[in-house]
Each structure stands twice: as C-alpha cells, then as structure tokens.
Design a protein around this motif. Structure first.
Motif, PDB file in Angstrom:
ATOM      1  N   MET A  73       0.849  -1.172   0.000  1.00  0.00           N
ATOM      2  CA  MET A  73       0.000   0.000   0.000  1.00  0.00           C
ATOM      3  C   MET A  73       0.899   1.242   0.000  1.00  0.00           C
ATOM      4  SD  MET A  73      -3.263   0.751   2.538  1.00  0.00           S
ATOM      5  CE  MET A  73      -3.373  -0.921   3.037  1.00  0.00           C
ATOM      6  N   VAL A  74       0.605   2.200  -0.870  1.00  0.00           N
ATOM      7  CA  VAL A  74       1.395   3.423  -0.889  1.00  0.00           C
ATOM      8  C   VAL A  74       1.116   4.233   0.368  1.00  0.00           C
ATOM      9  CG1 VAL A  74       1.509   3.521  -3.400  1.00  0.00           C
ATOM     10  CG2 VAL A  74      -0.354   4.647  -2.232  1.00  0.00           C
ATOM     11  N   PRO A  75       2.055   5.066   0.823  1.00  0.00           N
ATOM     12  CA  PRO A  75       1.877   5.793   2.086  1.00  0.00           C
ATOM     13  C   PRO A  75       0.583   6.601   2.155  1.00  0.00           C
ATOM     14  CG  PRO A  75       4.116   6.015   1.308  1.00  0.00           C
ATOM     15  CD  PRO A  75       3.354   5.303   0.230  1.00  0.00           C
ATOM     16  N   ASP A  76       0.184   7.266   1.063  1.00  0.00           N
ATOM     17  CA  ASP A  76      -1.039   8.056   1.099  1.00  0.00           C
ATOM     18  C   ASP A  76      -2.262   7.173   1.323  1.00  0.00           C
ATOM     19  OD1 ASP A  76       0.454  10.331   0.686  1.00  0.00           O
ATOM     20  OD2 ASP A  76       0.144  10.322  -1.475  1.00  0.00           O
ATOM     21  N   ALA A  77      -2.279   6.017   0.686  1.00  0.00           N
ATOM     22  CA  ALA A  77      -3.386   5.086   0.876  1.00  0.00           C
ATOM     23  C   ALA A  77      -3.397   4.576   2.307  1.00  0.00           C
ATOM     24  CB  ALA A  77      -3.270   3.927  -0.104  1.00  0.00           C
ATOM     25  N   ALA A  78      -2.232   4.333   2.855  1.00  0.00           N
ATOM     26  CA  ALA A  78      -2.149   3.876   4.245  1.00  0.00           C
ATOM     27  C   ALA A  78      -2.716   4.926   5.187  1.00  0.00           C
ATOM     28  CB  ALA A  78      -0.702   3.556   4.612  1.00  0.00           C
ATOM     29  N   CYS A  79      -2.467   6.197   4.901  1.00  0.00           N
ATOM     30  CA  CYS A  79      -2.981   7.282   5.734  1.00  0.00           C
ATOM     31  C   CYS A  79      -4.508   7.297   5.727  1.00  0.00           C
ATOM     32  CB  CYS A  79      -2.426   8.612   5.238  1.00  0.00           C
ATOM     33  SG  CYS A  79      -3.056  10.049   6.124  1.00  0.00           S
ATOM     34  N   ILE A  80      -5.103   7.178   4.549  1.00  0.00           N
ATOM     35  CA  ILE A  80      -6.561   7.167   4.444  1.00  0.00           C
ATOM     36  C   ILE A  80      -7.125   5.929   5.132  1.00  0.00           C
ATOM     37  CG2 ILE A  80      -8.503   6.988   2.853  1.00  0.00           C
ATOM     38  CD1 ILE A  80      -7.413   9.723   2.748  1.00  0.00           C
ATOM     39  N   TYR A  81      -6.490   4.783   4.930  1.00  0.00           N
ATOM     40  CA  TYR A  81      -6.958   3.553   5.567  1.00  0.00           C
ATOM     41  C   TYR A  81      -6.903   3.668   7.095  1.00  0.00           C
ATOM     42  CZ  TYR A  81      -7.222  -1.231   7.171  1.00  0.00           C
ATOM     43  OH  TYR A  81      -7.583  -2.369   7.847  1.00  0.00           O
ATOM     44  N   GLU A  82      -5.820   4.202   7.609  1.00  0.00           N
ATOM     45  CA  GLU A  82      -5.701   4.375   9.062  1.00  0.00           C
ATOM     46  C   GLU A  82      -6.761   5.345   9.592  1.00  0.00           C
ATOM     47  OE1 GLU A  82      -1.609   5.487   9.606  1.00  0.00           O
ATOM     48  OE2 GLU A  82      -0.913   3.510   8.958  1.00  0.00           O
ATOM     49  N   ALA A  83      -7.056   6.392   8.825  1.00  0.00           N
ATOM     50  CA  ALA A  83      -8.100   7.335   9.234  1.00  0.00           C
ATOM     51  C   ALA A  83      -9.460   6.647   9.250  1.00  0.00           C
ATOM     52  CB  ALA A  83      -8.118   8.537   8.297  1.00  0.00           C
ATOM     53  N   TRP A  84      -9.727   5.784   8.259  1.00  0.00           N
ATOM     54  CA  TRP A  84     -10.986   5.037   8.227  1.00  0.00           C
ATOM     55  C   TRP A  84     -11.080   4.093   9.418  1.00  0.00           C
ATOM     56  CZ3 TRP A  84     -11.506  -0.362   7.329  1.00  0.00           C
ATOM     57  CH2 TRP A  84     -12.817  -0.806   7.234  1.00  0.00           C
ATOM     58  N   THR A  85      -9.985   3.418   9.724  1.00  0.00           N
ATOM     59  CA  THR A  85      -9.971   2.509  10.875  1.00  0.00           C
ATOM     60  C   THR A  85     -10.287   3.275  12.161  1.00  0.00           C
ATOM     61  OG1 THR A  85      -8.375   1.071   9.778  1.00  0.00           O
ATOM     62  CG2 THR A  85      -8.567   0.845  12.146  1.00  0.00           C
ATOM     63  N   ALA A  86      -9.676   4.432  12.324  1.00  0.00           N
ATOM     64  CA  ALA A  86      -9.929   5.253  13.510  1.00  0.00           C
ATOM     65  C   ALA A  86     -11.373   5.751  13.527  1.00  0.00           C
ATOM     66  CB  ALA A  86      -8.953   6.422  13.561  1.00  0.00           C
ATOM     67  N   ALA A  87     -11.887   6.150  12.371  1.00  0.00           N
ATOM     68  CA  ALA A  87     -13.262   6.656  12.291  1.00  0.00           C
ATOM     69  C   ALA A  87     -14.279   5.564  12.609  1.00  0.00           C
ATOM     70  CB  ALA A  87     -13.532   7.248  10.915  1.00  0.00           C
ATOM     71  N   MET A  88     -13.921   4.320  12.362  1.00  0.00           N
ATOM     72  CA  MET A  88     -14.823   3.207  12.671  1.00  0.00           C
ATOM     73  C   MET A  88     -15.102   3.137  14.177  1.00  0.00           C
ATOM     74  SD  MET A  88     -15.841   1.819   9.896  1.00  0.00           S
ATOM     75  CE  MET A  88     -16.611   0.382  10.624  1.00  0.00           C
ATOM     76  N   ASP A  89     -14.171   3.607  14.983  1.00  0.00           N
ATOM     77  CA  ASP A  89     -14.388   3.615  16.439  1.00  0.00           C
ATOM     78  C   ASP A  89     -15.593   4.467  16.811  1.00  0.00           C
ATOM     79  OD1 ASP A  89     -12.199   1.977  16.794  1.00  0.00           O
ATOM     80  OD2 ASP A  89     -10.836   3.626  17.323  1.00  0.00           O
ATOM     81  N   ASP A  90     -15.865   5.518  16.030  1.00  0.00           N
ATOM     82  CA  ASP A  90     -16.988   6.412  16.320  1.00  0.00           C
ATOM     83  C   ASP A  90     -18.347   5.741  16.122  1.00  0.00           C
ATOM     84  OD1 ASP A  90     -15.161   8.436  16.817  1.00  0.00           O
ATOM     85  OD2 ASP A  90     -15.357   9.311  14.813  1.00  0.00           O
ATOM     86  N   ILE A  91     -18.374   4.665  15.342  1.00  0.00           N
ATOM     87  CA  ILE A  91     -19.647   4.010  15.042  1.00  0.00           C
ATOM     88  C   ILE A  91     -19.650   2.534  15.439  1.00  0.00           C
ATOM     89  CG2 ILE A  91     -20.357   5.615  13.226  1.00  0.00           C
ATOM     90  CD1 ILE A  91     -19.237   3.539  11.194  1.00  0.00           C
ATOM     91  N   ALA A  92     -18.688   2.145  16.246  1.00  0.00           N
ATOM     92  CA  ALA A  92     -18.547   0.733  16.628  1.00  0.00           C
ATOM     93  C   ALA A  92     -19.774   0.182  17.349  1.00  0.00           C
ATOM     94  CB  ALA A  92     -17.302   0.550  17.495  1.00  0.00           C
ATOM     95  N   ASP A  93     -20.555   1.045  17.961  1.00  0.00           N
ATOM     96  CA  ASP A  93     -21.735   0.593  18.714  1.00  0.00           C
ATOM     97  C   ASP A  93     -22.986   0.449  17.850  1.00  0.00           C
ATOM     98  OD1 ASP A  93     -21.655   3.464  18.429  1.00  0.00           O
ATOM     99  OD2 ASP A  93     -23.339   3.551  19.834  1.00  0.00           O
ATOM    100  N   VAL A  94     -22.908   0.750  16.558  1.00  0.00           N
ATOM    101  CA  VAL A  94     -24.072   0.685  15.683  1.00  0.00           C
ATOM    102  C   VAL A  94     -24.458  -0.785  15.455  1.00  0.00           C
ATOM    103  CG1 VAL A  94     -24.904   1.152  13.344  1.00  0.00           C
ATOM    104  CG2 VAL A  94     -23.597   2.891  14.576  1.00  0.00           C
ATOM    105  N   GLU A  95     -25.721  -1.072  15.701  1.00  0.00           N
ATOM    106  CA  GLU A  95     -26.220  -2.439  15.565  1.00  0.00           C
ATOM    107  C   GLU A  95     -26.126  -2.926  14.119  1.00  0.00           C
ATOM    108  OE1 GLU A  95     -30.456  -4.822  15.981  1.00  0.00           O
ATOM    109  OE2 GLU A  95     -30.210  -2.918  17.036  1.00  0.00           O
ATOM    110  N   GLY A  96     -25.575  -4.123  13.947  1.00  0.00           N
ATOM    111  CA  GLY A  96     -25.484  -4.742  12.630  1.00  0.00           C
ATOM    112  C   GLY A  96     -24.461  -4.105  11.708  1.00  0.00           C
TER     113      GLY A  96
END
Length: 156
Positions: free
Chosen positions: A1-24
C-alpha cells in the motif's frame, strides 16, 4: 500500500471507532486504481471519456466506503458519519490526494459526480438527452442513480 493510501486507511480505521456501537454494522474500505494507460485508451478509442480522466498519470488512490447497518434508527447517524469522513478526506491538502473526480458508480447519494466533469462534456450530455430522450424518460421516470437533470442542470 502506498503511504497516502495507508494514511486514508488508518483514518478510516480510527473513524470506525466512532460508530462501533451501531447495531449490525458492516463496513468495507476499498482501494482502486486507474492506470494512465486505461485513461489514455478511453480518450483515444473514438468513444471518449466523459469524465476526462487525466491520462498523464495514474490515479493510484480511488477509494470507497461501503457501510451497512441493521436498523433504520441509525440512518441519519450513519449518513452524517460517511459525509463527514468523505468530505474531510476529499479535501486533504499536501498529500496529493485531492481530486474532483468521483466515479458515479461508487458515489454516495449526497455527492455530485457531475461537478468533476468538464462543463463541455456536461453540455454534450444535455445535447444528447435533448436529441434522443424527448420525453425525459431517463431523467424523470428511471428510478435510482444520478440524473443529468437532477444534478447536472444545477452545475452550470
């Protein structure tokens, strides 16, 4: 993965924490590329490329989110989450990631893929519509998708 793609992926992973409690909750993050050779073929094959994708360099990071959840009670929350995430990361400066190009097949209902198209090409689509769809079937009667009349007429 190129560094820029890794940055976006890491941001998405972190953003998933904000919605981890959403059912289903089910979410995917997809990276795609458009090599400059593909864009060049589409520009020179006689058919054309309505998006006018640059054929001098490959688009190495086209990314999309696909997120599902279990109950309608979270619809507004999830729409806001996706909009916030996409808006922020489409505007990242200094990482050479920002582009007006939105692939219509992957764009969210709150996005306008016509904004990334050259105005001449939008006008060409309007002329084709006027010549071949006199009753506006594909603008008014066809369900789903992005309609030239609904989105693109407000572009110019």
């Amino acid at each position: 993965m190129v560094p820029d793609a890794a940055c976006i992926y890491e941001a998405w992973t972190a953003a998933m924490d904000d919605i981890a409690d959403v059912e289903g909750l089910q979410s995917t993050f997809v990276l795609n590329t458009i090599p400059k050779s593909a864009a060049s073929v589409s520009k020179n094959n006689g058919v054309g490329n309505i998006w006018d994708v640059d054929d001098t360099q490959s688009l190495t990071i086209l990314w999309q989110l696909s997120t599902n959840w279990g109950t309608a009670v979270n619809d507004l929350r999830m729409a806001n989450w996706a909009t916030k995430f996409l808006d922020y990361h489409h505007r990242i400066q200094g990482m050479d990631l920002a582009s007006d190009f939105l692939y219509m097949g992957d764009a969210g209902e709150f996005q306008n893929p016509f904004l990334g198209m050259p105005l001449d090409n939008v006008q060409k689509m309007r002329e084709i519509r006027a010549a071949y769809d006199l009753q506006g079937v594909f603008t008014h009667l066809n369900w789903g998708g992005f309609k030239l009349g609904a989105w693109a007429d407000s572009v110019c």
